[in-house]
Scaffold this active site. Structure first.
Site, PDB file in Angstrom:
ATOM      1  N   HIS A 197       0.770  -1.418   0.095  1.00  0.00           N
ATOM      2  CA  HIS A 197       0.111  -0.253  -0.602  1.00  0.00           C
ATOM      3  C   HIS A 197       0.921   0.691  -0.072  1.00  0.00           C
ATOM      4  O   HIS A 197       0.377   2.590  -0.580  1.00  0.00           O
ATOM      5  CB  HIS A 197      -0.406  -0.429   1.205  1.00  0.00           C
ATOM      6  CG  HIS A 197      -2.392  -1.127   0.720  1.00  0.00           C
ATOM      7  ND1 HIS A 197      -2.126  -1.992   1.261  1.00  0.00           N
ATOM      8  CD2 HIS A 197      -2.895  -0.673   0.627  1.00  0.00           C
ATOM      9  CE1 HIS A 197      -3.327  -3.004   0.919  1.00  0.00           C
ATOM     10  NE2 HIS A 197      -3.866  -1.947   0.071  1.00  0.00           N
ATOM     11  N   ASP A 209      -4.170  -8.379  -4.266  1.00  0.00           N
ATOM     12  CA  ASP A 209      -5.044  -9.550  -3.555  1.00  0.00           C
ATOM     13  C   ASP A 209      -4.784 -10.940  -4.246  1.00  0.00           C
ATOM     14  O   ASP A 209      -4.306 -11.942  -3.719  1.00  0.00           O
ATOM     15  CB  ASP A 209      -6.142  -8.708  -2.781  1.00  0.00           C
ATOM     16  CG  ASP A 209      -5.451  -7.595  -1.120  1.00  0.00           C
ATOM     17  OD1 ASP A 209      -4.221  -8.782  -0.897  1.00  0.00           O
ATOM     18  OD2 ASP A 209      -5.488  -7.029  -0.672  1.00  0.00           O
TER      19      ASP A 209
HETATM   20  C1  PEP Z   1      -6.361  -5.015  -4.498  1.00  0.00           C
HETATM   21  O1  PEP Z   1      -5.984  -5.599  -3.804  1.00  0.00           O
HETATM   22  O2  PEP Z   1      -5.702  -5.504  -6.046  1.00  0.00           O
HETATM   23  C2  PEP Z   1      -6.760  -3.611  -4.196  1.00  0.00           C
HETATM   24  C3  PEP Z   1      -7.369  -2.938  -5.196  1.00  0.00           C
HETATM   25  O3  PEP Z   1      -7.378  -3.474  -2.875  1.00  0.00           O
HETATM   26  P1  PEP Z   1      -5.950  -2.786  -2.655  1.00  0.00           P
HETATM   27  O4  PEP Z   1      -4.908  -2.527  -3.418  1.00  0.00           O
HETATM   28  O5  PEP Z   1      -6.040  -1.550  -2.109  1.00  0.00           O
HETATM   29  O6  PEP Z   1      -5.804  -4.176  -0.652  1.00  0.00           O
HETATM   30 MG    MG Z   2      -7.654  -5.451  -2.117  1.00  0.00          MG
END
Ligand code: PEP
Ligand code: MG
Length: 834
Positions: A447, A713
């Site tokens: 993140h 994810d």
């Molecule tokens: C993901 O997991 O692709 C997503 C868009 O959510 P985040 O990156 O905030 O976990």
């Molecule tokens: Mg995600």
């Protein structure tokens, strides 16, 4: 049960003693061994940390430590200091001989004896052996009346003088002796200082060729003086010394490092460290010095534990060579020396007991005095060491005052260099001052990486701990598109990078202009291009870059920089501000995705061994309906006159989304009963980011209005590769056919159910991946705002039938590399020209 730790220079010896002890006492006694200690070039702290790590898991009922000789004993002593004071008394260094002592201790511990008894038995181990041999007890030697004292005069023969690194070596060596040791700069006519104080030794500013005096008083004074003489005249004297001053901790000029590209763009500027935000101390004086003194000691212990954790974490996250590992350990060891500097603690104690300062006020004054001493030094390199003292001092101060651990104010524009940055730290950066970001650890789809990208700040992560050797002010350049880092770049190199940056900026301007039109493929097919954002500033950037709305507002980021969870009314304000910024476009709000790599101030998350597999997203929200209900109510209220969509994160089971929807319906009805203005029920979606959800997409589709496929994810969970761990970064590629098959299944299930599907992870922004998402039939892409113009341009150059053929073939390939090659071979020119 009391545990045993055996510290030895020899692995064979340690294993042998453990075997013997286990034969006599059985297997129940926990026996840890630490062997193969580092050589003279390895900092003592490295061994101490190894010992600490071996003891910590078995410490619950106490541990008796047996160390063989010299360095093993010194490292064991140092390891003991790494434990917080409250736990230290449970760990005993035993003077008994290794084999006899460890066996006696193991047998006694196996019988369930307590720590004192185990130690006493071990210490008695020799008595029975002496009796067995018919030897007499050695006469007790009378305690010495006067400690021996000695002095040593020598001329420093070290080209850089007693700089931080050699000073740290000297202090660490001094720590190994019981004697009081002082050091004096005869040439500069200073007063003697405590040789166990890193700050005082550095502040002496001893230069090459200056005369120093070392005095030692204590039982081991002679040994201490001899060891110090050896260090200063043999080890610290380079045979190929040059009279040209070198920068000890800087890498040689024109050196380049490489990390993981995290956010495109070129940045050139000086290395900047975070400037600590001023910490406000509310109470300066106290009537309870004892309490404050204990408070300070506890904060120092916790700070030490935090530093050890950080060190361990960085060590685990970065693929480091031994060389890098040991130099990082040297920096870390120096920080521990600053923390444990006896004179610093002495000064704080004096202020607390004699002037009744609070712990925070006393510690701050003590730190400021040391920093001031550094700042008066002539040598610029030594002066810059004040940052280390501040860094260590600030940690303790934050613990004492409960201040937010945020420290990201840059004094001047530069490239922010840090071990690693948390999402909340990145969220608070000032893009005007932060020209680029470069971190030792980290991954591009963490993140923090995502946030850096959305801010449009060039960013390279996972460079490795040697990055941290660069002193403040060193000129560097980074290319966030390739991961290249240049240290002290040559002027020609800088010129070339400047030209490249100008070209990149000009292309970006042209693309942004073109992106004001909708995304239409070469055959007229429409694909919505939305933005992933985390706040109002990014919402504006998204609009400037041609977003057709917000696919995901990562709502948790709105909360990260606050001390507490905003109330329902405050949330209404936050969401409304964003909805207004993108009006009349739709706003998809992802409900709080807390947990994983996103802690949340105001919510105490348990320590989890695998936080990404733990209490995260919808799991946490269903356990905390207060949070969920307040957020849903706020969104329903904003949705009365704005096109809001609601998206639930981390869905793994059908019943989770059903439970969340039931709560939404209940809240909608509650608000309606209270006559709060409302529109119809908003569209509700599920993030498909857990393989279980993708495999159950057929059933899940019946419970929602849309899918948002989170490839970040989904890839992490499908490939079993932690998205924040740079060692497995190569595995976290959403173009792996295994991940593509999950995406394909999800989109197909959405189509069969008549709902729409969006692809929203970081790979939605990769021009090579765009034809695949288009070919698999995604209705929408939602991506980081900075990449929107490029993605729109890519779409405009591809035909849908072409994309479908590529996607079909990609599903049959073996690897992400093969998929990338396929796309490049079919659309190479199209993509490269975007
Ligand atoms: C993901 O997991 O692709 C997503 C868009 O959510 P985040 O990156 O905030 O976990
Ligand atoms: Mg995600």
């Amino acid at each position: 049960m009391v545990g045993i730790a055996i510290v030895s220079h020899s692995h064979t010896l340690a294993v042998g003693i453990r075997e013997l002890a286990a034969q006599m006492a059985g297997d129940a006694v926990p026996i840890a061994i630490v062997a193969d200690l580092g050589g003279p070039d390895t900092p003592l702290e490295v061994d101490a940390v190894k010992i600490y790590q071996a003891i910590a898991p078995i410490e619950s009922d106490g541990v008796v430590v047996f160390a063989d000789l010299g360095r093993a004993v010194a490292a064991a002593k140092r390891a003991l200091e790494l434990f917080p004071a409250a736990r230290r008394c449970q760990i005993r260094l035993c003077a008994a001989p290794l084999a006899e002592g460890a066996i006696a201790a193991a047998v006694t511990a196996a019988g369930g004896a307590e720590l004192d008894r185990v130690v006493a038995e071990a210490e008695n181990a020799m008595t029975s052996k002496l009796a067995q041999l018919g030897a007499h007890d050695p006469p007790d030697s009378p305690p010495p009346e006067h400690f021996p004292t000695g002095q040593l005069h020598l001329t420093l023969d070290h080209s850089t003088g007693l700089h931080a690194r050699p000073a740290a070596q000297l202090v660490k060596l001094a720590f190994q002796f019981e004697s009081d040791i002082t050091l004096e700069n005869i040439t500069a006519r200073t007063a003697p200082v405590n040789a166990k104080s890193i700050n005082q030794v550095i502040a002496l500013g001893v230069r090459d060729g200056e005369e120093i005096a070392i005095a030692a008083t204590g039982a081991d004074a002679a040994a201490a003086l001899e060891a110090l003489r050896h260090l200063l005249t043999e080890e610290l004297t380079s045979p190929n010394r040059s009279r040209v001053p070198q920068r000890l901790s800087s890498p040689p000029p024109d050196r380049s490092l490489r990390g993981i590209p995290a956010a495109g763009g070129i940045a050139i500027g000086p290395v900047m460290r975070c400037e600590p935000a001023a910490i406000h101390i509310e109470t300066q004086h106290t009537e309870h010095p004892q309490r404050e003194w204990e408070f300070l000691q506890r904060a120092r212990d916790s700070s030490r534990a935090q530093m050890l954790d950080l060190h361990r974490e960085i060590g685990q996250r970065c693929a480091v060579t031994d060389r890098v590992g040991s130099s990082e350990a040297a920096i870390f060891a120096t920080h521990l020396l600053h923390l444990d500097d006896p004179t610093l603690m002495e000064r704080a104690r004096e202020l607390i007991w004699e002037q009744h300062h609070t712990a925070a006020a006393a510690w701050k004054t003590a730190i400021e005095e040391v920093v001031a001493t550094y700042e008066h030094l002539e040598d610029p390199l030594l002066r810059s060491r004040s940052a280390d003292v501040w860094d260590v001092g600030r940690r303790v101060l934050q613990l004492l005052t409960g201040a937010e651990p945020v420290c990201l104010l840059l004094r001047e524009p530069g490239i922010l260099v840090a071990p690693e940055l948390t999402p909340s730290e990145i969220a608070q950066l000032d893009p005007e001052r932060v020209l680029g970001i470069c971190t030792a650890a980290g991954c591009s789809i963490s993140h923090s990486g995502i946030l850096g990208r959305s801010l449009g700040i060039p960013m390279v992560v996972g460079v490795g701990p040697e990055l941290l050797h660069l002193s403040g002010g060193t000129a560097i350049a980074i290319d966030g598109g390739t991961g290249q880092v240049w240290v002290d770049p040559h002027p020609d190199q800088i010129e070339e990078l400047r030209r490249r940056r100008e070209r990149q900026l000009a292309t970006a301007r042209d693309l942004r202009q073109a992106a004001q039109n909708p995304a239409v493929a070469a055959d007229g097919h429409r694909l919505r291009v939305m933005a992933n954002i985390s706040g109002v500033a990014e919402a504006r950037i998204a609009m400037q870059n041609g977003a057709e709305g917000v696919g995901i507002l990562r709502s948790e980021f709105l909360f990260l920089a606050r001390r507490r969870i905003p109330s329902e009314d405050e949330q209404v304000e936050l969401y409304r501000a964003i909805a207004n910024a993108i009006d009349p476009h739709p706003l998809g709000v992802r409900i709080l995705d807390i947990g994983g790599d996103k802690p949340m101030p105001g919510i105490s998350l348990p320590d989890e061994d695998n936080p990404f597999l733990g209490w995260r997203g919808i799991r946490l929200l269903l356990d905390r309906p207060d949070l969920l209900r307040a957020q849903l109510r706020a969104l329903l209220r904003v949705g009365c006159d704005r096109p809001v969509k609601i998206l639930f994160p981390m869905v793994a089971r059908l019943q989770e989304i059903r439970a969340a929807r039931d709560i939404l319906t209940e809240e909608w009805e509650n608000l309606r009963r209270q006559n709060v203005p409302l529109s119809e029920m908003p569209e509700v979606g599920a993030m498909v980011e857990v393989p279980a959800a993708a495999l159950m997409a057929e059933r899940l589709a019946a419970a929602v209005d849309f899918f948002s496929i989170g490839t970040n994810d989904l890839t992490q969970y499908a490939m079993a590769a932690d998205r924040t761990n740079s060692k497995v970064a190569a595995l976290t590629d959403a173009l792996e056919p295994a991940v593509l098959r999950l995406v394909a299944e999800t989109i197909a299930a959405a189509k069969r159910a008549g709902i729409w599907a969006s692809v929203c992870g970081e790979l939605a922004a990769d021009p090579v991946a765009v034809p695949i998402w288009m070919g698999l039939g995604a209705h929408e892409l939602s991506l980081n705002p900075q990449a929107i113009p490029m993605v729109k341009m890519t779409i405009s150059r591809i035909r849908r039938d072409e994309a479908e053929a590529i996607a079909r073939e990609a599903l049959q390939l073996e690897s992400a590399i093969a998929v990338r090659e396929l796309v490049r071979s079919r659309l190479g020119l199209t993509i490269n020209n975007c």
